[in-house]
Design a protein around this motif. Structure first.
Motif, PDB file in Angstrom:
ATOM      1  N   PHE A   1      -0.588  20.083  -5.740  1.00  0.00           N
ATOM      2  CA  PHE A   1       0.480  19.823  -4.979  1.00  0.00           C
ATOM      3  C   PHE A   1       0.418  19.222  -3.537  1.00  0.00           C
ATOM      4  N   GLY A   2      -0.658  19.514  -2.926  1.00  0.00           N
ATOM      5  CA  GLY A   2      -0.668  19.211  -1.540  1.00  0.00           C
ATOM      6  C   GLY A   2      -0.895  17.801  -1.287  1.00  0.00           C
ATOM      7  N   PRO A   3      -2.106  17.267  -1.847  1.00  0.00           N
ATOM      8  CA  PRO A   3      -2.207  15.844  -1.434  1.00  0.00           C
ATOM      9  C   PRO A   3      -1.366  14.981  -2.282  1.00  0.00           C
ATOM     10  N   GLY A   4      -0.552  15.492  -3.262  1.00  0.00           N
ATOM     11  CA  GLY A   4       0.345  14.735  -3.830  1.00  0.00           C
ATOM     12  C   GLY A   4       1.696  14.387  -3.060  1.00  0.00           C
ATOM     13  N   ALA A   5       1.971  15.506  -2.348  1.00  0.00           N
ATOM     14  CA  ALA A   5       3.164  15.518  -1.447  1.00  0.00           C
ATOM     15  C   ALA A   5       2.970  14.623  -0.120  1.00  0.00           C
ATOM     16  N   VAL A   6       1.662  14.832   0.264  1.00  0.00           N
ATOM     17  CA  VAL A   6       1.026  14.228   1.604  1.00  0.00           C
ATOM     18  C   VAL A   6       1.158  12.610   1.162  1.00  0.00           C
ATOM     19  N   LEU A   7       0.773  12.195   0.045  1.00  0.00           N
ATOM     20  CA  LEU A   7       0.624  10.753  -0.396  1.00  0.00           C
ATOM     21  C   LEU A   7       2.008  10.301  -0.401  1.00  0.00           C
ATOM     22  N   ILE A   8       3.007  11.053  -0.930  1.00  0.00           N
ATOM     23  CA  ILE A   8       4.413  10.546  -1.048  1.00  0.00           C
ATOM     24  C   ILE A   8       4.844  10.332   0.118  1.00  0.00           C
ATOM     25  N   MET A   9       4.798  11.185   1.021  1.00  0.00           N
ATOM     26  CA  MET A   9       5.411  10.927   2.446  1.00  0.00           C
ATOM     27  C   MET A   9       4.806  10.121   3.176  1.00  0.00           C
ATOM     28  N   LEU A  10       3.549   9.947   3.209  1.00  0.00           N
ATOM     29  CA  LEU A  10       2.893   8.683   3.873  1.00  0.00           C
ATOM     30  C   LEU A  10       3.556   7.447   3.146  1.00  0.00           C
ATOM     31  N   GLY A  11       3.545   7.209   1.696  1.00  0.00           N
ATOM     32  CA  GLY A  11       4.223   5.903   1.179  1.00  0.00           C
ATOM     33  C   GLY A  11       5.450   5.810   1.707  1.00  0.00           C
ATOM     34  N   ILE A  12       6.315   6.816   1.960  1.00  0.00           N
ATOM     35  CA  ILE A  12       7.713   6.506   2.189  1.00  0.00           C
ATOM     36  C   ILE A  12       7.638   6.259   3.881  1.00  0.00           C
ATOM     37  N   ILE A  13       6.833   6.795   4.532  1.00  0.00           N
ATOM     38  CA  ILE A  13       6.897   5.992   5.868  1.00  0.00           C
ATOM     39  C   ILE A  13       6.385   4.708   6.042  1.00  0.00           C
ATOM     40  N   GLU A  14       5.349   4.282   5.158  1.00  0.00           N
ATOM     41  CA  GLU A  14       5.131   2.877   5.500  1.00  0.00           C
ATOM     42  C   GLU A  14       6.080   1.782   4.507  1.00  0.00           C
ATOM     43  N   VAL A  15       6.800   2.462   3.871  1.00  0.00           N
ATOM     44  CA  VAL A  15       7.750   1.602   3.138  1.00  0.00           C
ATOM     45  C   VAL A  15       9.288   1.626   3.916  1.00  0.00           C
ATOM     46  N   ARG A  16       9.424   2.636   4.696  1.00  0.00           N
ATOM     47  CA  ARG A  16      10.748   2.615   5.341  1.00  0.00           C
ATOM     48  C   ARG A  16      10.932   1.135   6.116  1.00  0.00           C
TER      49      ARG A  16
ATOM     50  N   ILE B   1       0.784  -1.294   0.025  1.00  0.00           N
ATOM     51  CA  ILE B   1      -0.068  -0.123   0.045  1.00  0.00           C
ATOM     52  C   ILE B   1       0.934   1.287   0.015  1.00  0.00           C
ATOM     53  N   GLY B   2       1.933   1.092   0.802  1.00  0.00           N
ATOM     54  CA  GLY B   2       2.987   2.263   0.795  1.00  0.00           C
ATOM     55  C   GLY B   2       3.707   2.514  -0.558  1.00  0.00           C
ATOM     56  N   LEU B   3       3.970   1.526  -1.415  1.00  0.00           N
ATOM     57  CA  LEU B   3       4.494   1.682  -2.703  1.00  0.00           C
ATOM     58  C   LEU B   3       3.392   2.210  -3.728  1.00  0.00           C
ATOM     59  N   LEU B   4       2.039   1.692  -3.367  1.00  0.00           N
ATOM     60  CA  LEU B   4       1.100   2.454  -4.123  1.00  0.00           C
ATOM     61  C   LEU B   4       0.815   3.853  -3.867  1.00  0.00           C
ATOM     62  N   GLN B   5       0.911   4.373  -2.683  1.00  0.00           N
ATOM     63  CA  GLN B   5       0.593   5.515  -2.237  1.00  0.00           C
ATOM     64  C   GLN B   5       1.840   6.602  -2.919  1.00  0.00           C
ATOM     65  N   ILE B   6       3.125   5.957  -2.734  1.00  0.00           N
ATOM     66  CA  ILE B   6       4.112   6.607  -3.637  1.00  0.00           C
ATOM     67  C   ILE B   6       3.923   7.011  -5.013  1.00  0.00           C
ATOM     68  N   PHE B   7       3.473   5.680  -5.885  1.00  0.00           N
ATOM     69  CA  PHE B   7       3.073   6.170  -7.162  1.00  0.00           C
ATOM     70  C   PHE B   7       2.026   6.975  -7.357  1.00  0.00           C
ATOM     71  N   VAL B   8       0.876   6.869  -6.690  1.00  0.00           N
ATOM     72  CA  VAL B   8      -0.336   7.635  -6.941  1.00  0.00           C
ATOM     73  C   VAL B   8       0.048   9.339  -6.556  1.00  0.00           C
ATOM     74  N   GLY B   9       0.873   9.357  -5.472  1.00  0.00           N
ATOM     75  CA  GLY B   9       1.383  10.630  -5.067  1.00  0.00           C
ATOM     76  C   GLY B   9       2.325  11.269  -6.172  1.00  0.00           C
ATOM     77  N   ALA B  10       3.127  10.780  -6.905  1.00  0.00           N
ATOM     78  CA  ALA B  10       3.819  11.054  -7.898  1.00  0.00           C
ATOM     79  C   ALA B  10       3.107  11.485  -9.069  1.00  0.00           C
ATOM     80  N   ILE B  11       2.302  10.763  -9.594  1.00  0.00           N
ATOM     81  CA  ILE B  11       1.261  11.132 -10.602  1.00  0.00           C
ATOM     82  C   ILE B  11       0.598  12.367 -10.182  1.00  0.00           C
ATOM     83  N   TRP B  12       0.150  12.332  -8.968  1.00  0.00           N
ATOM     84  CA  TRP B  12      -0.778  13.516  -8.778  1.00  0.00           C
ATOM     85  C   TRP B  12       0.245  14.907  -8.547  1.00  0.00           C
ATOM     86  N   LEU B  13       1.445  14.762  -8.033  1.00  0.00           N
ATOM     87  CA  LEU B  13       2.273  15.969  -8.080  1.00  0.00           C
ATOM     88  C   LEU B  13       2.898  16.210  -9.592  1.00  0.00           C
TER      89      LEU B  13
END
Length: 81
Positions: free
Chosen positions: A58-73, A12-24
């Protein structure tokens, strides 16, 4: 079925990073289009709507990327984690 060493929240974290990067990326493209509206003669420039559109990308894209990074850490390489 193939065994893998990733848990469901890590996927799910990887998916969040992917969707956040697309949104950004959509935010970056919309910012470039809005910035180039000045060059088009006769184009209407709605500043408030343009700023809101940039913030909504920009806002939700950055938030999704950071949440994904936290999950994948927590992912460690190898089978025996």
């Amino acid at each position: 079925m193939v065994k893998h060493n990733m848990r469901i929240h890590e996927l799910i974290g990887l998916l969040q990073i992917f969707v956040g990067a697309i949104w950004l990326g959509f935010g970056l493209v919309s910012a470039m289009i809005i910035a180039n509206k000045i060059l088009i003669p006769g184009a209407q420039i709605y500043q408030l709507m343009d700023i809101i559109a940039i913030i909504l990308f920009f806002g939700p894209g950055a938030v999704l990327i950071m949440l994904g990074i936290i999950e994948v850490r927590e992912v460690l390489p190898g089978k025996n984690r």
